[in-house]
Scaffold this active site. Structure first.
Site, PDB file in Angstrom:
ATOM      1  N   ASP A 191      11.924  48.663  54.797  1.00 52.78           N
ATOM      2  CA  ASP A 191      11.682  47.249  55.075  1.00 52.78           C
ATOM      3  C   ASP A 191      12.879  46.717  55.840  1.00 52.78           C
ATOM      4  O   ASP A 191      14.015  46.828  55.382  1.00 52.78           O
ATOM      5  CB  ASP A 191      11.509  46.481  53.748  1.00 52.78           C
ATOM      6  CG  ASP A 191      11.223  45.007  53.986  1.00 52.78           C
ATOM      7  OD1 ASP A 191      10.261  44.703  54.712  1.00 52.78           O
ATOM      8  OD2 ASP A 191      11.976  44.166  53.462  1.00 52.78           O
ATOM      9  N   GLU A 275       7.686  49.099  59.654  1.00 51.87           N
ATOM     10  CA  GLU A 275       6.761  48.078  60.125  1.00 51.87           C
ATOM     11  C   GLU A 275       7.087  47.802  61.582  1.00 51.87           C
ATOM     12  O   GLU A 275       8.255  47.858  61.957  1.00 51.87           O
ATOM     13  CB  GLU A 275       7.003  46.793  59.342  1.00 51.87           C
ATOM     14  CG  GLU A 275       5.923  46.415  58.395  1.00 51.87           C
ATOM     15  CD  GLU A 275       6.241  45.097  57.719  1.00 51.87           C
ATOM     16  OE1 GLU A 275       5.325  44.331  57.501  1.00 51.87           O
ATOM     17  OE2 GLU A 275       7.427  44.842  57.420  1.00 51.87           O
ATOM     18  N   CYS A 328       1.738  43.742  44.566  1.00 53.04           N
ATOM     19  CA  CYS A 328       2.504  44.541  43.599  1.00 53.04           C
ATOM     20  C   CYS A 328       2.359  46.013  43.977  1.00 53.04           C
ATOM     21  O   CYS A 328       1.242  46.533  44.086  1.00 53.04           O
ATOM     22  CB  CYS A 328       1.959  44.305  42.192  1.00 53.04           C
ATOM     23  SG  CYS A 328       2.600  45.475  40.976  1.00 53.04           S
ATOM     24  N   CYS A 331       0.579  48.099  40.838  1.00 52.26           N
ATOM     25  CA  CYS A 331      -0.841  48.045  40.489  1.00 52.26           C
ATOM     26  C   CYS A 331      -1.734  47.512  41.610  1.00 52.26           C
ATOM     27  O   CYS A 331      -2.953  47.573  41.516  1.00 52.26           O
ATOM     28  CB  CYS A 331      -1.047  47.190  39.235  1.00 52.26           C
ATOM     29  SG  CYS A 331      -0.818  45.423  39.543  1.00 52.26           S
ATOM     30  N   CYS A 347       5.163  41.039  38.230  1.00 52.10           N
ATOM     31  CA  CYS A 347       3.720  41.063  38.468  1.00 52.10           C
ATOM     32  C   CYS A 347       3.002  40.547  37.221  1.00 52.10           C
ATOM     33  O   CYS A 347       3.185  41.090  36.133  1.00 52.10           O
ATOM     34  CB  CYS A 347       3.265  42.478  38.794  1.00 52.10           C
ATOM     35  SG  CYS A 347       1.467  42.633  38.878  1.00 52.10           S
ATOM     36  N   CYS A 350       0.473  43.631  35.834  1.00 46.98           N
ATOM     37  CA  CYS A 350       0.924  44.837  35.125  1.00 46.98           C
ATOM     38  C   CYS A 350       2.304  44.671  34.498  1.00 46.98           C
ATOM     39  O   CYS A 350       2.781  45.557  33.798  1.00 46.98           O
ATOM     40  CB  CYS A 350       0.911  46.042  36.055  1.00 46.98           C
ATOM     41  SG  CYS A 350       2.210  46.011  37.306  1.00 46.98           S
ATOM     42  N   ASP A 357      12.474  43.145  48.352  1.00 47.65           N
ATOM     43  CA  ASP A 357      12.554  44.041  49.514  1.00 47.65           C
ATOM     44  C   ASP A 357      12.148  45.473  49.179  1.00 47.65           C
ATOM     45  O   ASP A 357      11.498  46.144  49.979  1.00 47.65           O
ATOM     46  CB  ASP A 357      13.970  44.018  50.096  1.00 47.65           C
ATOM     47  CG  ASP A 357      14.364  42.618  50.550  1.00 47.65           C
ATOM     48  OD1 ASP A 357      13.468  41.874  51.002  1.00 47.65           O
ATOM     49  OD2 ASP A 357      15.556  42.261  50.436  1.00 47.65           O
TER      50      ASP A 357
HETATM   51 ZN    ZN Z   1       1.344  44.896  39.169  1.00 46.58          ZN
END
Ligand code: ZN
Length: 405
Positions: A191, A275, A328, A331, A347, A350, A357
């Site tokens: 990233d 990216e 996330c 998950c 998150c 989960c 980052d």
């Molecule tokens: Zn999650």
């Protein structure tokens, strides 16, 4: 048979005092001829005509020398001709990039060269000769050079550069044999950001405090460059963002750092996922410091591309915008937009706690792997990502443009 990889090898040049005038003249004339040829090309295209090397060379060198405004035009004619050839090539590269024929990062339209910027002249192989401690340039003479490393093969051209702080360099284009490293099956997502130049999916934040401070030091200067604000991606022009010897050493240190970082990443990983800058730079950073970061990211990507080619590694660039900071990585839950100030989040689905980052880098890796496997063996996570509103990424970058002019 494998094709050689083009690379640039750069050395410090130390001109003799008596060569300063000849060099300054060559730089100046090459710049004026380039600018004249660029203006002429634009005129021709505006009139619906096509410009080409023979037409431009005739108009901007042979005929121009006969006019009072350009009667002073001198300097080695090979250098002036090369300037027009390079402009012609710059146009071709730009068109090829626009039409999609040329892969890799988008090529910009040729621009006018400024006197206060770094100056350069290019010599093809038949007009220069390398010696034990010297470089002999046609019509300029023998210039002392510091061979800090061995040239791996006969160079096809050399560009002589005077940077914004008055130092001279010789940048050779050489073809290097690819040396594929043993495959290790490892993959990493990167990233690109401002706070850290590069954060990896392995959890590394790769920017020593020193480099960070150096870049912060350089950013106020970039605020003075109005074109940096007007354009999404200003050219990596050493003098618009950085001027003087302090900045030259900042740029040197940064390049050093990027070299080390890119070499390590390529050595340690079989697949590297990034990216696309056009996406990540535009969306993530709105400040002026971005122009400094842009230059760093471009350099970094160029280095990764050329090293990936040389060492037989795969570089995957995901071209489409993905909400890498919102999903996330554990998950696949889509948690919505997050302000830049939020560096860590949990998150709700989960319970995983994420560094912003590193989570983004993990998502980039997942998207890149899904892409490089062409969807066949895409991990379960990527299915979750698509379900969470991700678009399928496209275009792995197989070839690179390792030696931008
Ligand atoms: Zn999650």
């Amino acid at each position: 048979m494998m094709v050689g990889v083009k690379q640039r090898y750069r050395y410090r040049l130390y001109r003799h005092p008596h060569q300063q005038v000849a060099l300054a003249k060559a730089f100046g004339c090459a710049r004026v001829v380039w600018n004249d040829a660029l203006a002429k090309s634009r005129e021709l295209y505006a009139a619906g005509e096509k410009s080409s090397y023979p037409v431009l060379a005739k108009l901007c060198i042979t005929q121009a020398e006969q006019t009072p405004e350009r009667s002073w035009l001198s300097g080695p004619s090979v250098v002036l001709q090369q300037s027009v050839r390079d402009l012609d090539q710059a146009f071709r590269n730009w068109w090829a990039s626009l039409s999609g024929k040329r892969k890799g990062p988008k090529v910009r339209a040729p621009r006018f060269k400024k006197r206060r910027c770094a100056q350069s002249i290019r010599f093809m192989s038949h007009v220069f000769r390398t010696g034990e401690r010297s470089l002999t340039l046609g019509k300029i003479g023998t210039v002392p050079i510091e061979w800090s490393r061995v040239l791996p093969s006969d160079p096809s051209s050399v560009t002589v550069i005077r940077d914004a702080s008055g130092r001279y360099f010789a940048s050779f284009v050489v073809e290097v044999e690819p040396k594929p490293l043993p495959a290790n099956g490892k993959a990493v997502g990167i990233d690109l950001g401002l706070a850290s130049l590069a954060v990896t999916s392995a959890g590394e934040k790769d920017r020593p405090a020193e480099v960070s401070a150096l870049c912060a030091e350089a950013s106020p200067a970039s605020a003075a460059a109005p074109q940096a604000q007007a354009e999404r991606f200003p050219p990596p022009c050493r003098c618009s963002a950085e001027g003087g010897s302090t900045s030259a050493s900042i740029a040197d240190k940064r390049l050093d750092f990027l070299h080390q970082l890119s070499t390590r990443i390529i050595r340690e990983n079989q697949t590297v996922v990034l990216e696309d800058l056009n996406v990540s730079g535009m969306l993530k950073n709105k400040q002026l410091a971005r122009s400094i970061a842009d230059a760093g990211w471009r350099q970094f990507r160029t280095l990764l591309e050329s090293k990936a080619l040389q060492y037989g590694r795969q570089l995957v660039v995901i071209n489409r915008w993905l909400p890498t900071s919102q999903v996330c990585s554990t998950c696949g839950h889509h948690d919505g937009k997050k302000e830049l100030s939020i560096r860590e989040w949990q998150c709700p689905s989960c319970g995983a706690v994420h560094d912003r980052d590193i989570n983004a880098a993990l998502n980039i890796l997942t998207a890149g792997l899904a892409e490089s496997q062409n969807g066949r063996g895409a991990a379960h996570k990527s299915t979750a990502l698509v379900a969470a509103g991700w678009e399928a990424p496209t275009h792995p970058i197989a070839e690179a443009s390792p030696c931008p002019a």
